[in-house]
Design a protein around this motif. Sequence first.
Motif, mmCIF file in Angstrom:
data_model
loop_
_atom_site.group_PDB
_atom_site.id
_atom_site.type_symbol
_atom_site.label_atom_id
_atom_site.label_comp_id
_atom_site.label_asym_id
_atom_site.label_seq_id
_atom_site.Cartn_x
_atom_site.Cartn_y
_atom_site.Cartn_z
ATOM 1 N N ASP A 72 -1.445 11.718 -1.192
ATOM 2 C CA ASP A 72 -0.313 11.809 -0.271
ATOM 3 C C ASP A 72 -0.361 10.680 0.754
ATOM 4 O O ASP A 72 0.669 10.111 1.115
ATOM 5 C CB ASP A 72 -0.304 13.164 0.448
ATOM 6 N N ARG A 104 15.295 -1.050 1.760
ATOM 7 C CA ARG A 104 15.938 0.267 1.743
ATOM 8 C C ARG A 104 17.286 0.194 1.021
ATOM 9 O O ARG A 104 17.589 1.018 0.161
ATOM 10 C CB ARG A 104 16.126 0.804 3.162
ATOM 11 N N LEU A 150 7.163 -0.298 1.763
ATOM 12 C CA LEU A 150 8.425 -0.694 1.130
ATOM 13 C C LEU A 150 9.581 -0.687 2.126
ATOM 14 O O LEU A 150 10.416 -1.584 2.124
ATOM 15 C CB LEU A 150 8.746 0.239 -0.040
ATOM 16 N N LEU A 151 9.620 0.322 2.976
ATOM 17 C CA LEU A 151 10.723 0.425 3.925
ATOM 18 C C LEU A 151 10.615 -0.576 5.072
ATOM 19 O O LEU A 151 11.590 -0.825 5.777
ATOM 20 C CB LEU A 151 10.834 1.851 4.462
ATOM 21 N N GLU A 193 2.626 3.581 0.977
ATOM 22 C CA GLU A 193 3.443 2.755 0.093
ATOM 23 C C GLU A 193 4.909 2.828 0.509
ATOM 24 O O GLU A 193 5.611 1.810 0.554
ATOM 25 C CB GLU A 193 3.282 3.204 -1.363
ATOM 26 N N THR A 194 5.367 4.030 0.838
ATOM 27 C CA THR A 194 6.749 4.204 1.303
ATOM 28 C C THR A 194 6.984 3.425 2.591
ATOM 29 O O THR A 194 7.992 2.713 2.723
ATOM 30 C CB THR A 194 7.060 5.694 1.520
ATOM 31 N N LEU A 195 6.073 3.542 3.539
ATOM 32 C CA LEU A 195 6.213 2.801 4.799
ATOM 33 C C LEU A 195 6.216 1.295 4.555
ATOM 34 O O LEU A 195 6.994 0.564 5.178
ATOM 35 C CB LEU A 195 5.085 3.176 5.761
ATOM 36 N N ALA A 226 0.763 7.499 -0.990
ATOM 37 C CA ALA A 226 2.215 7.522 -1.219
ATOM 38 C C ALA A 226 2.967 7.268 0.078
ATOM 39 O O ALA A 226 3.952 6.520 0.101
ATOM 40 C CB ALA A 226 2.626 8.864 -1.823
ATOM 41 N N MET A 227 2.520 7.875 1.160
ATOM 42 C CA MET A 227 3.166 7.685 2.456
ATOM 43 C C MET A 227 3.055 6.223 2.899
ATOM 44 O O MET A 227 4.043 5.632 3.353
ATOM 45 C CB MET A 227 2.527 8.598 3.505
ATOM 46 N N ILE A 247 16.772 -0.311 -2.769
ATOM 47 C CA ILE A 247 16.343 0.930 -3.414
ATOM 48 C C ILE A 247 17.529 1.873 -3.574
ATOM 49 O O ILE A 247 17.741 2.451 -4.650
ATOM 50 C CB ILE A 247 15.193 1.594 -2.630
#
Length: 80
Positions: free
Chosen positions: A43, A60, A53-54, A49-51, A46-47, A63
């Motif tokens: 988790d 954003r 990418l964004l 990686e999301t941060l 994943a968090m 995507i």
Amino acid sequence: MITVDVKEASEKLPALVENTITKHEPVLISGTNSNAILMAESDWRAMNETLHLLSAPGMRDTIQKGLSENLQSTSRKLNW
């Protein structure tokens, strides 16, 4: 989210870790001066990686555009 104090977390650490990994539910560990979060490594990755990418300018929108694109209309051949 489960909340435990530091003493209880120390006593129940193996069970808290196992529960956090299997249920993907973070645990708030409350300390005297501050708190900490126990979360599954997957988790956390994943968090992050999301941060990441964004944080890239325009990512954003790219995507969101890709998610709304009709897959039937996309090319199967890559033009690299």
